[in-house]
Design an enzyme around this catalytic site. Sequence first.
Site, mmCIF file in Angstrom:
data_model
loop_
_atom_site.group_PDB
_atom_site.id
_atom_site.type_symbol
_atom_site.label_atom_id
_atom_site.label_comp_id
_atom_site.label_asym_id
_atom_site.label_seq_id
_atom_site.Cartn_x
_atom_site.Cartn_y
_atom_site.Cartn_z
ATOM 1 C CG HIS A 33 20.803 11.016 54.942
ATOM 2 N ND1 HIS A 33 21.441 10.640 56.090
ATOM 3 C CD2 HIS A 33 20.062 9.936 54.571
ATOM 4 C CE1 HIS A 33 21.105 9.390 56.409
ATOM 5 N NE2 HIS A 33 20.273 8.945 55.493
ATOM 6 N NE ARG A 54 23.869 20.303 61.008
ATOM 7 C CZ ARG A 54 23.759 19.115 60.427
ATOM 8 N NH1 ARG A 54 22.579 18.674 60.069
ATOM 9 N NH2 ARG A 54 24.809 18.378 60.201
ATOM 10 C CB SER A 70 27.298 5.535 64.700
ATOM 11 O OG SER A 70 26.063 5.972 64.183
ATOM 12 C CG ASN A 126 34.042 4.629 63.447
ATOM 13 O OD1 ASN A 126 34.349 5.306 64.424
ATOM 14 N ND2 ASN A 126 32.834 4.679 62.913
ATOM 15 C CG LEU A 127 37.946 8.261 66.784
ATOM 16 C CD1 LEU A 127 39.232 8.794 66.178
ATOM 17 C CD2 LEU A 127 37.093 9.403 67.318
ATOM 18 C CD GLU A 128 34.736 5.281 69.692
ATOM 19 O OE1 GLU A 128 35.608 5.625 70.493
ATOM 20 O OE2 GLU A 128 33.541 5.615 69.792
HETATM 21 P P1 NAD Z 1 27.096 9.499 63.887
HETATM 22 O O1 NAD Z 1 27.322 10.802 64.555
HETATM 23 O O2 NAD Z 1 26.013 8.606 64.347
HETATM 24 O O3 NAD Z 1 28.456 8.640 63.980
HETATM 25 C C1 NAD Z 1 29.674 9.208 63.661
HETATM 26 C C2 NAD Z 1 30.716 8.103 63.640
HETATM 27 O O4 NAD Z 1 31.951 8.694 63.268
HETATM 28 C C3 NAD Z 1 30.937 7.417 64.995
HETATM 29 O O5 NAD Z 1 30.936 6.021 64.817
HETATM 30 C C4 NAD Z 1 32.329 7.911 65.434
HETATM 31 O O6 NAD Z 1 33.059 6.898 66.123
HETATM 32 C C5 NAD Z 1 32.970 8.217 64.101
HETATM 33 N N1 NAD Z 1 33.998 9.260 64.159
HETATM 34 C C6 NAD Z 1 34.003 10.392 64.908
HETATM 35 N N2 NAD Z 1 35.106 11.115 64.668
HETATM 36 C C7 NAD Z 1 35.813 10.428 63.730
HETATM 37 C C8 NAD Z 1 37.053 10.652 63.070
HETATM 38 N N3 NAD Z 1 37.789 11.737 63.301
HETATM 39 N N4 NAD Z 1 37.486 9.723 62.176
HETATM 40 C C9 NAD Z 1 36.751 8.600 61.918
HETATM 41 N N5 NAD Z 1 35.577 8.335 62.515
HETATM 42 C C10 NAD Z 1 35.113 9.245 63.402
HETATM 43 O O7 NAD Z 1 27.014 9.821 62.323
HETATM 44 P P2 NAD Z 1 26.361 9.022 61.136
HETATM 45 O O8 NAD Z 1 26.561 7.556 61.273
HETATM 46 O O9 NAD Z 1 26.776 9.714 59.874
HETATM 47 O O10 NAD Z 1 24.841 9.327 61.466
HETATM 48 C C11 NAD Z 1 24.054 9.517 60.526
HETATM 49 C C12 NAD Z 1 23.375 10.923 60.513
HETATM 50 O O11 NAD Z 1 24.120 12.044 60.989
HETATM 51 C C13 NAD Z 1 23.140 11.223 59.095
HETATM 52 O O12 NAD Z 1 21.772 11.295 58.899
HETATM 53 C C14 NAD Z 1 23.779 12.586 58.802
HETATM 54 O O13 NAD Z 1 22.960 13.318 57.926
HETATM 55 C C15 NAD Z 1 23.864 13.211 60.139
HETATM 56 N N6 NAD Z 1 24.956 14.169 60.341
HETATM 57 C C16 NAD Z 1 25.650 14.734 59.278
HETATM 58 C C17 NAD Z 1 26.700 15.625 59.501
HETATM 59 C C18 NAD Z 1 27.428 16.266 58.296
HETATM 60 O O14 NAD Z 1 26.817 16.456 57.253
HETATM 61 N N7 NAD Z 1 28.714 16.608 58.424
HETATM 62 C C19 NAD Z 1 27.065 15.937 60.810
HETATM 63 C C20 NAD Z 1 26.325 15.339 61.896
HETATM 64 C C21 NAD Z 1 25.279 14.448 61.632
#
Ligand code: NAD
Length: 230
Positions: free
Chosen positions: A106, A57, A174, A198-200
């Site tokens: 986090h 990652r 989410s 959000n996307l949706e």
């Molecule tokens: P999640 O994966 O649960 O939800 C992601 C949300 O983003 C969803 O509701 C989805 O509809 C939305 N989404 C997806 N593509 C999008 C876009 N292009 N534009 C706008 N919205 C979009 O993620 P979360 O709620 O952040 O879950 C929390 C956990 O996931 C955290 O603990 C985090 O550390 C971890 N996480 C972090 C990363 C990162 O650092 N980039 C990546 C994956 C997971």
Amino acid sequence: MAPKIVILTGAGISAESGLGTFRDKDGIWTKHRIEDVATPEAFARNPLLVQEFYNARRAQAAEARPNPAHAALAELQRAHPGEVVIVTQNVDGLHEAAGAEVLHMHGALAGALCGACDHRWEAPAAMGAEEPCPACHRPAARPDVVWFGEMPYYMEEILDHLLSADLFVAIGTSGNVYPAAGFVEEARVAGIETLEINLEATEASALFDRTLTGPASEAVPDWVAGLLRG
Ligand code: NAD
């Protein structure tokens, strides 16, 4: 006084930078169960598997570039006359790369933490099963990320900011992972205006005053431009 804005971001804001969210069909999270890679028990059981998961990652995040949503939030922080506090659940460094100041509730892939003496330092590109701490020399180094079952960072500071805000905005999250998922309810109870981008629509949408849907790289710059125009 100019309104204070508190913004919570999640994996969705980094999706268009190529970093998968929890739900992405081919995402890194679908290849591993959370309990195998993102808990203290998993690390105790199989430190190499956990280190390799975060090494992958970290390498992926190092290649990623901020997208227009990260840039727009950095611009908002610079140009808005009131305070703009950005809190992220993401462990990537894309908000900072775009020039924003952010609270990593986090933790961050860029950091290493000694599980024995709590010393913190910049993580090397890859860590091994018995990675030594540069301060106490014990083989207890781990990624400085908050695992499931651990207490997120900056909670007191974040709640203070939240309760003194005029607007709370959740972007690309989410609403499944607590305590961040509870911020909207805290804000509502305190009578603070709430907005979801959000996307949706999500399971949490009903808790927000308003939801704007669309990809973050378009929806966030549009919202910021509207706000800065006044
Ligand atoms: P999640 O994966 O649960 O939800 C992601 C949300 O983003 C969803 O509701 C989805 O509809 C939305 N989404 C997806 N593509 C999008 C876009 N292009 N534009 C706008 N919205 C979009 O993620 P979360 O709620 O952040 O879950 C929390 C956990 O996931 C955290 O603990 C985090 O550390 C971890 N996480 C972090 C990363 C990162 O650092 N980039 C990546 C994956 C997971």
